[in-house]
Motif scaffolding. Structure first.
Motif, short mmCIF file in Angstrom:
data_model
loop_
_atom_site.label_atom_id
_atom_site.label_comp_id
_atom_site.label_asym_id
_atom_site.label_seq_id
_atom_site.Cartn_x
_atom_site.Cartn_y
_atom_site.Cartn_z
N ARG A 1 2.95 -8.52 15.69
CA ARG A 1 4.32 -8.23 15.25
C ARG A 1 5.31 -8.50 16.38
O ARG A 1 4.97 -8.47 17.55
N GLU B 1 -1.23 -6.41 16.64
CA GLU B 1 -1.02 -6.66 15.22
C GLU B 1 -0.21 -7.93 14.96
O GLU B 1 0.08 -8.26 13.80
N GLU C 1 -3.48 -1.79 1.17
CA GLU C 1 -2.89 -2.88 1.95
C GLU C 1 -2.23 -2.31 3.20
O GLU C 1 -1.45 -1.35 3.14
N TRP C 2 -2.57 -2.93 4.34
CA TRP C 2 -1.97 -2.49 5.59
C TRP C 2 -0.66 -3.23 5.84
O TRP C 2 -0.55 -4.44 5.62
N SER C 3 0.34 -2.49 6.28
CA SER C 3 1.58 -3.07 6.78
C SER C 3 2.30 -1.97 7.54
O SER C 3 2.06 -0.78 7.32
N GLU D 1 -8.82 -3.26 5.42
CA GLU D 1 -7.61 -2.47 5.20
C GLU D 1 -7.96 -1.28 4.31
O GLU D 1 -8.30 -1.45 3.14
N ASN E 1 3.96 0.30 5.07
CA ASN E 1 3.04 1.21 4.38
C ASN E 1 2.56 2.32 5.31
O ASN E 1 2.39 3.47 4.90
N ARG F 1 -6.24 -1.31 9.76
CA ARG F 1 -6.10 -2.73 9.49
C ARG F 1 -7.42 -3.48 9.71
O ARG F 1 -7.67 -4.50 9.04
#
Length: 939
Positions: free
Chosen positions: A896, A894, A778-780, A824, A783, A820
């Motif tokens: 954000r 992304e 999982e992308w974040s 992912e 992470n 991402r």
């Protein structure tokens, strides 16, 4: 002198503009005057002979750069000490009077400084240089830094156990350098340095000496040559220079010179009347090349007249290299590339150099073009228009440095003062350099520039170096044939050079401007976001980090993932093909000439998932920057002759690719990871046949026909009103169709499972190792950061284990990446080179460190080091345009909030130990792992 010696390399100057600063109105010097020392520097000398240089400089803010320069290197070794100058440099990090074993590296990492980046050293023929970078917000760190310098100067312990452990590291450093390049260098060095100690005093030394020299021999060299009258201390940074000067006096005045110390004398590079020929072949060479060196004494560089001569040389080689570059772009080019220039090959000797990389075995043709072009310049001289363009380039580069005089990096000054100490390079300061350059460029005439070429007529003291592939059916010339080839080339009579210049505006028609439909301002980050009338988004951040720099990046989703597999090669080559073709009405050569004197750069790209532009500009040249950007966006050009030239050169570079061990290894690894996927095939002549330049143009036009989903990010010395004008004129006018697209998934994830790649290919007794881990994750942002913590924890552990404890490799690198798009996934791993006999042992040692981290956890002190390194890096990054460009671009792409950029320190400090262990288990999972080895081939 920041610019004086750098220009001896004579790289072709990029387009830079001319601006008159008016500094040369009142000359403060005459031609015969010795160049003064910049008043911003404190230069002093202690009674024991140690010299010091101190400068206050706030770039980067809160940092200080320290250097200890020992004016002794491998040339000061005797026969039984070959390699010990370099070995001593290693031992400086393995125990001193105050710092046991690896405590210096430990201290630096605890201070947030990376080993290799902020604490390092190097040994050359003539000097040994130790380097530290430290934060200045804690006075105790600087005090410890001075203790380290003092210990290096006079306090190495030379522990016998540490010497034995380090022998393996140096052997592996030597091994890591082995390959076709080093083999050629070893064969050619005796010709370049004919009958000189330079020929057999390579700084890495003799591995017999390195492996067996007793401690007493180390002490001998250390006591003889590490003495204050051969030392320089350099301190540049965010400090009080008077305090630092006193600290140097207090710290180093007690050092004493040994009695009966050997004299430090210049190393002669003898003259020779005849031309020396070296003709070498190698099974791993992929191309043939030739280099002619005409050796000369190092010219004087102490007066304004000497500086003037250097400018004349730079002008000459700038023009000659432009002509050679034009030849490489001909429809049927005579060579892959060629250049000419002058450079220092030893402290005591410099050389005019001509070099050419051949197209296959077209040796005569390549030499005809190189030597013929050089001789044409000598015979006919250059044109006034060529001279004016290169003058503009030279002046613009100095003006840029002047504009950045209060924003120059401290490390640049430290390098400059190192040269001032070792080779007496003048350090008059950028103000005087610009003053002299403006005055000299105004009166330097074509005749005196053309006269530089007379040096190529010298027949004595020459060395001809020819190297080529060892391949069945490929015949290399003998010495007599090479002599005949050179002679024939000297008889070539080229026609008078015509300077073709397309004298039209860069952009003939200014587009109808659009509008700024919406404006937002983020007060916390001082950033602006504009939505333009055609859908383009513009993000701007004004900074004062550099005075003469604006950086740009842009992106749009799609990329070459949207083309079919049989269009893929044309797609990935499209920007290169069109870059060689020029833009609008200009071919690439005409465009270079048109942009002379403009400090602008715009480069389109098409990647897997995105297309866009990157670039940079001086604020003064911003209009030319936007015009060039608009041209590349709306008027791409396909020049079939330019493509033919590019194709010819590319084919020549890849025809022998299968002879390169690293290429063979990479292809095998790609095959193991991706099978027969059509987008992961090894580069070959057959693949070149699939490239269609017209299809490449079509792909480019398709990717850049709709700007409604483009985002442009600008960071630097921005004028907001000016940017509004340019954004409306050149960005809001770009075509927009409103299409909605994203890059697509191509099904080319690495294959699952545990696999081995074992390749036997290469002449050297060396194994290159790569261990790769891949999988879904999982992308974040969280992470991604925790993965970087695991990476750096493993970097410390593996350096300590594989290098310092086992002595089995010179260096091991751990890498980690979390993606991402299009899916992912993670990819991690580690890599090193070593003795083939130790490869499996070291692979197991690296795997053990991963398992140990996963099962038993980490040392708190190592985590604290990683956190401090990350915080210190962030602290410096906040004051750099590149940092903001990268972070604003990635945050926007992304989705954000920009404010997250400022939350990074909290992310570093708020950690969960269990999350780190969980990340180590996830991102270094042995479910999907490839262990790859490139071994030597034994017949």
């Amino acid at each position: 002198m920041t610019h004086f010696w750098n220009y001896r390399i004579f790289a072709i100057a990029l387009g830079l503009n001319v601006w008159n600063f008016g500094l040369a109105q009142e000359k403060s010097w005459t031609l015969d005057d010795p160049l003064p020392v910049d008043k911003s520097i404190i230069v002093g000398q202690l009674e024991n002979g140690l010299k010091y240089y101190v400068r206050e400089n706030k770039k980067p803010e809160g940092r200080v750069f320290l250097r200890l320069v020992v004016n002794a290197g491998s040339l000061q070794e005797n026969q039984s000490q070959r390699g010990l100058a370099h070995f001593l440099e290693h031992m400086a990090f393995n125990g001193t009077r105050r710092f046991a074993k690896s405590e210096i590296v430990d201290f630096m990492e605890r201070a947030g400084m990376r080993f290799g980046s902020h604490v390092n050293a190097y040994t050359s023929y003539n000097e040994t240089v130790y380097m530290l970078q430290l934060p200045t917000d804690n006075p105790s760190l600087l005090s410890t830094g001075f203790e380290i310098l003092e210990d290096w100067a006079d306090g190495l312990t030379l522990d016998p156990l540490e010497i034995e452990k380090e022998r393996g590291v140096i052997l592996e450093e030597w091994r890591s350098r082995q390959g076709v390049g080093e083999r050629l260098s070893e064969r050619q060095r005796p010709f370049i340095y004919f009958k000189s100690s330079y020929a057999d005093r390579n700084p890495i030394g003799s591995m017999i000496v390195v492996g067996n020299a007793p401690r007493e021999r180390f002490e001998e060299f250390y006591n003889d040559w590490y003495r204050p009258n051969l030392m320089g201390v350099i301190v540049v940074g965010d400090i009080d220079k008077n305090d630092i000067e006193q600290k140097i006096i207090d710290t180093f005045s007690s050092l004493e010179n040994p009695e009966n110390a050997p004299e430090r004398t210049p190393t002669e590079v003898p003259v020779h009347e005849e031309t020396l020929f070296s003709i070498e072949t190698d099974p791993e060479l992929t191309i043939a090349s030739f280099r002619m060196l005409t050796k000369q004494p190092v010219g004087p560089d102490s007066s304004a007249a000497d500086y003037r001569h250097m400018i004349i040389e730079r002008l000459y080689f700038g023009m000659l290299n432009r002509r050679l570059d034009e030849r490489s772009r001909e429809p049927n080019p005579p060579f892959i590339q060629a250049n000419a220039g002058s450079s220092r090959i030893a402290r005591e000797k410099e050389a005019l150099q001509q070099s050419v990389v051949f197209l296959g075995n077209r040796y005569q043709e390549g030499l005809n073009a190189l030597i013929g072009e050089t001789n044409r310049a000598v015979r006919d001289g250059f044109t006034s228009s060529e001279l004016e363009r290169v003058k503009a380039d030279v002046l613009r580069s100095l003006e840029n440095a002047y504009e950045e005089r209060d924003k120059t990096d401290s490390d640049s000054y430290a390098r400059e003062y190192t040269r001032a100490f070792t080779v007496d390079e003048p350090i008059p300061g950028i103000e005087m350099e610009l003053e002299m350059t403006e005055a000299f460029l105004a009166d330097i005439n074509l005749a005196e520039v053309n006269a530089i070429g007379e040096g190529f007529a010298q027949k004595e003291n020459r060395v001809a170096l020819f190297s080529g592939p060892e391949k069945e059916g490929l015949e290399l010339p003998s010495e007599s044939e090479l002599v005949a080839t050179i002679k024939a080339s000297n008889e070539i009579e080229l026609e008078l050079y015509e300077d073709e210049f397309l004298d039209v505006p860069l952009l003939a028609t200014i587009p109808e401007p659009g509008e700024i439909a919406k404006e937002d301002y983020d007060e916390k980050l001082d950033t602006y976001v504009w939505e333009l009338s055609n859908g383009v988004n513009v993000i701007l951040k004004r900074t004062e980090f550099q005075n003469d720099e604006i950086l740009m990046n842009s992106y749009s989703p799609g990329g070459h993932s949207l083309v079919m597999d049989d269009e893929y090669l044309s797609a990935i080559m499209s920007t290169m093909i069109l870059g060689e073709s020029g833009v609008g009405p200009f071919n690439s050569i005409q465009l270079d000439k048109r942009l002379a004197g403009e400090s602008v750069n715009v480069s389109p790209y098409i990647s897997d998932q995105y297309e866009g532009f990157s670039g940079a500009s001086s604020p003064k040249d911003l209009e030319a920057f936007f015009k060039l950007l608009y041209l590349q966006a709306t008027q791409p050009r396909l020049d079939e002759e330019a493509y033919g030239s590019l194709e010819t050169r590319l084919r020549a570079m890849i025809v022998n690719r299968e002879k390169s061990p690293q290429s063979v290894f990479q292809d095998a690894l790609e095959k193991e990871l991706y099978g027969d996927h059509p987008r992961h095939r090894p580069l070959s002549l057959e693949l070149m046949n699939e490239i269609d330049p017209h299809l490449a143009l079509g792909v480019y036009k398709n990717r850049f026909k709709d700007f409604s989903d483009f985002t442009f990010v600008f960071v630097g010395s921005l004028d907001l009103e000016e940017m509004k004008h340019y954004a409306k004129t050149y960005l809001a006018s770009l075509p927009a169709t409103g299409r909605d697209e994203r890059g697509r998934y191509l099904g080319d994830d690495p294959l699952p499972g545990k696999r081995n790649v074992d390749i036997s290919f290469g002449l050297e007794e060396k194994t290159s190792v790569r261990v790769l881990f891949t999988g879904e994750a999982e992308w974040s942002p969280e992470n991604r950061y925790i993965m970087s913590v695991v990476r750096d924890l493993l970097n410390i552990r593996m350096r300590e284990s594989l290098r310092e404890e086992n002595g089995g490799t010179y260096g091991v690198g751990v890498y980690a990446n979390l993606t991402r798009e299009p899916t992912e996934r993670y990819s991690t791993g580690f890599a090193f080179s070593c003795d083939p006999a130790n490869a499996d042992l070291l692979i197991n040692a690296g795997i053990h460190e991963i398992l140990d981290l996963q099962e038993r956890g980490f040392k708190i002190k190592n985590l604290e080091k990683v956190q401090e390194i990350h915080l210190r890096g962030y602290e410096t990054g906040l004051k750099e345009n590149g940092f903001w460009l990268r972070n604003l671009t990635s945050a926007a792409r992304e989705g954000r909030e920009f404010s997250e950029i400022l939350d990074f320190p909290n992310q570093v400090k708020e950690y969960d130990p269990e999350r780190i262990l969980e990340a180590a288990r996830k991102y270094f999972s042995f479910d999907n792992v490839v262990v790859a080895k490139l071994n030597p081939k034994h017949n």
